[in-house]
Design a protein around this motif. Structure first.
Motif, mmCIF file in Angstrom:
data_model
loop_
_atom_site.group_PDB
_atom_site.id
_atom_site.type_symbol
_atom_site.label_atom_id
_atom_site.label_comp_id
_atom_site.label_asym_id
_atom_site.label_seq_id
_atom_site.Cartn_x
_atom_site.Cartn_y
_atom_site.Cartn_z
ATOM 1 N N VAL A 26 28.750 41.142 24.936
ATOM 2 C CA VAL A 26 28.736 40.468 23.638
ATOM 3 C C VAL A 26 27.940 39.174 23.767
ATOM 4 O O VAL A 26 28.292 38.286 24.537
ATOM 5 N N ILE A 27 26.853 39.073 23.002
ATOM 6 C CA ILE A 27 25.962 37.914 23.039
ATOM 7 C C ILE A 27 26.187 37.083 21.786
ATOM 8 O O ILE A 27 26.228 37.616 20.672
ATOM 9 N N SER B 106 25.499 32.059 24.478
ATOM 10 C CA SER B 106 26.580 32.378 25.404
ATOM 11 C C SER B 106 26.782 33.885 25.398
ATOM 12 O O SER B 106 26.270 34.592 24.514
ATOM 13 N N ALA B 107 27.514 34.382 26.378
ATOM 14 C CA ALA B 107 27.759 35.822 26.446
ATOM 15 C C ALA B 107 29.054 36.068 27.206
ATOM 16 O O ALA B 107 29.455 35.280 28.069
ATOM 17 N N GLU B 108 29.714 37.160 26.881
ATOM 18 C CA GLU B 108 30.941 37.526 27.579
ATOM 19 C C GLU B 108 31.039 39.041 27.701
ATOM 20 O O GLU B 108 30.351 39.798 27.000
ATOM 21 N N LEU B 109 31.901 39.445 28.596
ATOM 22 C CA LEU B 109 32.056 40.859 28.915
ATOM 23 C C LEU B 109 33.540 41.156 29.050
ATOM 24 O O LEU B 109 34.284 40.368 29.636
ATOM 25 N N GLU B 110 33.961 42.279 28.505
ATOM 26 C CA GLU B 110 35.354 42.693 28.663
ATOM 27 C C GLU B 110 35.444 43.848 29.651
ATOM 28 O O GLU B 110 34.666 44.794 29.583
ATOM 29 N N ARG C 35 44.659 45.856 33.718
ATOM 30 C CA ARG C 35 44.688 44.547 33.071
ATOM 31 C C ARG C 35 43.350 44.269 32.387
ATOM 32 O O ARG C 35 42.306 44.647 32.892
ATOM 33 N N ARG C 36 43.433 43.574 31.263
ATOM 34 C CA ARG C 36 42.228 43.248 30.490
ATOM 35 C C ARG C 36 41.701 41.879 30.924
ATOM 36 O O ARG C 36 42.442 40.900 31.004
ATOM 37 N N PHE C 37 40.380 41.816 31.174
ATOM 38 C CA PHE C 37 39.737 40.570 31.560
ATOM 39 C C PHE C 37 38.582 40.265 30.609
ATOM 40 O O PHE C 37 37.778 41.145 30.305
ATOM 41 N N GLN C 38 38.538 39.044 30.132
ATOM 42 C CA GLN C 38 37.434 38.554 29.310
ATOM 43 C C GLN C 38 36.627 37.608 30.196
ATOM 44 O O GLN C 38 37.133 36.576 30.631
ATOM 45 N N LEU C 39 35.372 37.950 30.472
ATOM 46 C CA LEU C 39 34.588 37.260 31.491
ATOM 47 C C LEU C 39 33.338 36.640 30.894
ATOM 48 O O LEU C 39 32.571 37.314 30.194
ATOM 49 N N MET C 40 33.135 35.370 31.159
ATOM 50 C CA MET C 40 31.925 34.683 30.694
ATOM 51 C C MET C 40 30.751 35.025 31.614
ATOM 52 O O MET C 40 30.920 35.172 32.824
ATOM 53 N N LEU C 41 29.555 35.120 31.030
ATOM 54 C CA LEU C 41 28.345 35.439 31.779
ATOM 55 C C LEU C 41 27.476 34.194 31.928
ATOM 56 O O LEU C 41 27.533 33.275 31.111
#
Length: 251
Positions: free
Chosen positions: A50-51, A85-89, A95-101
């Motif tokens: 997700v950008i 910014s961008a992130e990845l799930e 377990r669910r992780f929301q990760l910044m790129l």
């Protein structure tokens, strides 16, 4: 919210990326658009990241797109000042992780000029423009009430991966020490790659084995080791992407 328009061909993306300067910005290369590519630390493209382009005047003014199967994205940007910014799930061990790129162009840009901003999925290291924030997970160390150790920084903790890490990569064991009392890294490791580990500890001044357990639930084992992993990004969690370990000298 506006829909993302993906690059139609990889050669077109390579032409745009080839025009960028060392900081990732290429004035006039694709005026009015934010374009780029998302890779992991091994150079593999990442789809469905997700950008976001966020206005510097209002955090509520945000344009969102996603990467295609080749890891490319392209978002039309209106006039004004913006930052990327961008992130990845990811789901890891249930377990669910929301990760910044990590962006290669974290600076503000104008919609008129556009920007080339590539992202990398990093498992560790400092976050761009976020002091004392890291891409890895945080391990918090707590002390059992029976422990007599006052210099926690002299305990060597060894993290041995027992399965591939969250990005599918493998790694060798790593031994780390926390910081002394009064520092930001006292009784904590702020930047451990998200993974599942067998963790052991040794009090170095005496060579004494230290016994560990998961402080969110679990018992001390006879050999002192503990198998633990990070808790993910659960809404009710008090420690996002974190782990808590408790130690003592005697079992």
């Amino acid at each position: 919210m506006k829909k993302t328009i993906f690059l139609l061909t990889l050669p077109l993306f390579l032409f745009v990326a080839g025009c960028k300067t060392q900081n990732g910005y290429a004035p006039g290369s694709d005026a009015g658009y934010a374009v780029g590519k998302v890779l992991d630390m091994r150079g593999n493209p990442i789809p469905d990241a997700v950008i976001s382009a966020t206005s510097t005047l209002s955090d509520h003014k945000r344009l969102v797109g996603t990467t295609d199967t080749n890891g490319n994205y392209r978002i039309k940007i209106p006039a004004g000042a913006w930052k990327m910014s961008a992130e990845l799930e990811r789901i890891y061990h249930g377990r669910r992780f929301q990760l910044m790129l990590h962006p290669d162009h974290p600076e503000v840009f104008t919609g008129q000029d556009g920007v080339v901003c590539n992202f990398e999925w990093r498992l560790y290291g400092p976050k761009a423009n976020q002091p004392n924030q890291y891409y890895g997970g945080e391990v918090k160390i707590t002390q059992n009430e029976s422990s007599q150790i006052t210099d926690i920084e002299n305990i060597a903790f060894t993290f041995t991966p027992i399965s591939p890490r969250i990005d599918g990569s493998t790694a060798q064991p790593e031994t780390v020490h926390c910081g002394p009392r009064g520092t930001d890294e006292f009784a904590r490791f702020p930047d451990i790659p998200i993974g599942q580990y067998k963790i052991t500890a040794l009090y170095q001044p005496s060579g004494q084995r230290i016994y560990l357990r998961n402080n969110t639930g679990g018992a001390y084992s006879t050999d002192g080791s503990v198998v633990a992993e990070f808790n993910g990004t659960a809404p009710a969690s008090s420690r996002i992407n974190g782990m808590i370990l408790e130690f003592k000298e005697q079992n």
